[in-house]
Design an enzyme around this catalytic site. Structure first.
Site, PDB file in Angstrom:
ATOM      1  N   CYS A  79       0.285   3.543   5.841  1.00 22.51           N
ATOM      2  CA  CYS A  79       0.851   2.255   6.235  1.00 22.51           C
ATOM      3  C   CYS A  79       0.843   1.288   5.060  1.00 22.51           C
ATOM      4  CB  CYS A  79       0.077   1.676   7.415  1.00 22.51           C
ATOM      5  SG  CYS A  79      -1.630   1.225   7.026  1.00 22.51           S
ATOM      6  N   CYS A 117       0.807  -1.222   0.000  1.00 14.52           N
ATOM      7  CA  CYS A 117       0.000   0.000   0.000  1.00 14.52           C
ATOM      8  C   CYS A 117       0.838   1.268   0.000  1.00 14.52           C
ATOM      9  CB  CYS A 117      -0.931   0.005   1.214  1.00 14.52           C
ATOM     10  SG  CYS A 117      -1.744  -1.578   1.494  1.00 14.52           S
ATOM     11  N   HIS A 140      -9.658   1.451  -1.677  1.00 16.38           N
ATOM     12  CA  HIS A 140      -8.238   1.120  -1.645  1.00 16.38           C
ATOM     13  C   HIS A 140      -7.861   0.119  -2.736  1.00 16.38           C
ATOM     14  CE1 HIS A 140      -4.313   0.342  -0.315  1.00 16.38           C
ATOM     15  NE2 HIS A 140      -4.549  -0.566   0.621  1.00 16.38           N
TER      16      HIS A 140
END
Length: 399
Positions: A385, A88, A355
């Site tokens: 994160c 990510c 996401h």
């Protein structure tokens, strides 16, 4: 650090909840399709670039060829560069990668693109001829990655519960933050998506899987559901003894985003989409890794390192954006720096708009640039994160 983003030389598709509008589109082919059009609209020929990097975290059919295939599809057959995967944190890593190339004099103009599809992820079989009966192992790339960290031996949601437990974050505050983030996202949709139109097509044509025709037209993100305080209050934590509910975490999505970066401020002004555009400078980038199974707290250390490199403090930041897969992320970050989480993530964040992994950070960085421009300039901090209790942070200056 000599790295600049030409104002307006960036873009993002809408993000679509997984198994939705983009579910049948090959992520790399889709990103190439969007990039060709985005560069043409900005009158930036592919010959501008001497470096490119493509961010991919979910394998696609024949994605082994990575960046060379992507640049070939956009008509830049001789353009070199790597394929990048830092989970990510891939979006931030793309910018840091280009800045590193600039620093050693290996490149001066970079095309940075990331596209991922969490929908229909690969189901992989790993042969093991020497095992009993020759039986190998199988894996669902997306679902098992969410649910099984091979080192921490837990699911990602467990890392959020661990941070909530360590910091003392209750479900009620997580829901309060989620509702507030929904309101911030609604600000980006006002006046017919005025804020999002600054970097996203007002009407986005969804192609068929062969990219030969348009099958539908969408306006903005797909699959973002309004949060209901009543429904949220009725939810129980996902884990027994935990505090994190389904309402206090993001949803997987599909989409892509890209931007241009150059090593010379004059060239950044030349490639900007308007003559009076501000100068956007990358000031610092840093990474960090947290205690095992405490992923949402990792951006705290990454941000501290970026601020130290820049010689700045959190109070010097005019805009703070985060990749916040869990509401816990923002609460823990705000407490660590003594700021109000309500002052972060104006106009939206991944907690709400979803996401797709690789491009998630790129979109947040693009939104940060636009918010800084609206404010008349200043410093912005992006932090987020990533799998393996890691994180990246970067600081931009708009002047």
């Amino acid at each position: 650090m000599q790295a600049y983003i030409p104002y307006g030389a960036y873009w993002s598709t809408p993000f679509a909840r997984w198994q939705g509008e983009f579910a049948e589109l090959h992520a790399m082919e889709f990103a190439a399709h969007v990039t060709r059009e985005a560069l043409a609209q900005r009158d930036i020929p592919v010959e501008t670039f001497d470096f490119a990097a493509y961010g991919l975290t979910v394998p696609q059919y024949r994605s082994f060829y990575g960046l060379p295939w992507f640049t070939g599809m956009i008509g830049a057959e001789r353009l070199p560069g790597p394929t990048v995967n830092q989970a990510c944190a891939t979006g931030a890593r793309l910018l840091a990668t280009a800045a590193g190339e600039f620093a050693i004099g290996a490149a001066s103009a970079a095309l940075l693109v990331s596209g991922d599809r969490t929908s229909n992820s690969p189901h992989v079989y790993y042969p093991a001829p020497g095992a009993p009966g020759g039986t190998g192992q199988s894996e669902d790339i997306v679902l098992e990655s969410f649910n099984k960290d091979p080192f921490a031996r837990c699911a990602m949601i467990d890392t959020a519960d661990n941070v909530a437990r360590r910091v003392g974050i209750e479900t009620a505050e997580q829901h309060e933050l989620t509702l507030y983030r929904q309101g911030q996202y609604q600000e980006a949709l006002k006046d017919e998506w005025a804020f999002q139109k600054r970097y996203m097509a007002a009407e986005f044509a969804v192609p068929d899987p062969r990219f030969r025709k348009t099958v539908k037209t969408i306006s903005g993100d797909c699959g973002v559901y309004p949060a209901s305080p009543e429904k949220m209050a009725a939810l129980k934590p996902v884990r027994e003894g935990g505090t994190v509910t389904f309402a206090a975490q993001t949803h997987p999505a599909d989409g892509n985003a890209g931007l241009v970066m150059v090593s010379d401020p004059g060239r950044a002004r030349d490639l900007a989409t308007r003559g009076d555009a501000p100068l956007v400078e990358l000031v610092a980038a840093a990474q960090a890794r947290e205690e095992t199974a405490h992923m949402p707290a990792a951006p705290i250390d990454a941000a501290r390192r970026a601020l130290d490199l820049a010689g700045l403090s959190i109070n010097d930041m005019d805009v703070v954006k985060s990749h916040n897969p869990f509401a816990v992320n923002d609460i823990a970050f705000a407490r660590a720096f003594g700021i109000d989480w309500r002052d972060m993530n104006n106009f939206g964040s991944s907690l709400i708009w979803g996401h797709p992994q690789g491009p998630t950070g790129l979109r947040a960085i693009i939104e940060m640039i636009e918010e800084l421009e609206m404010r008349g300039g200043g410093h912005g901090l992006f932090q987020g994160c990533a799998a393996g209790d890691s994180a990246m942070a970067l600081i931009l200056k708009v002047r």
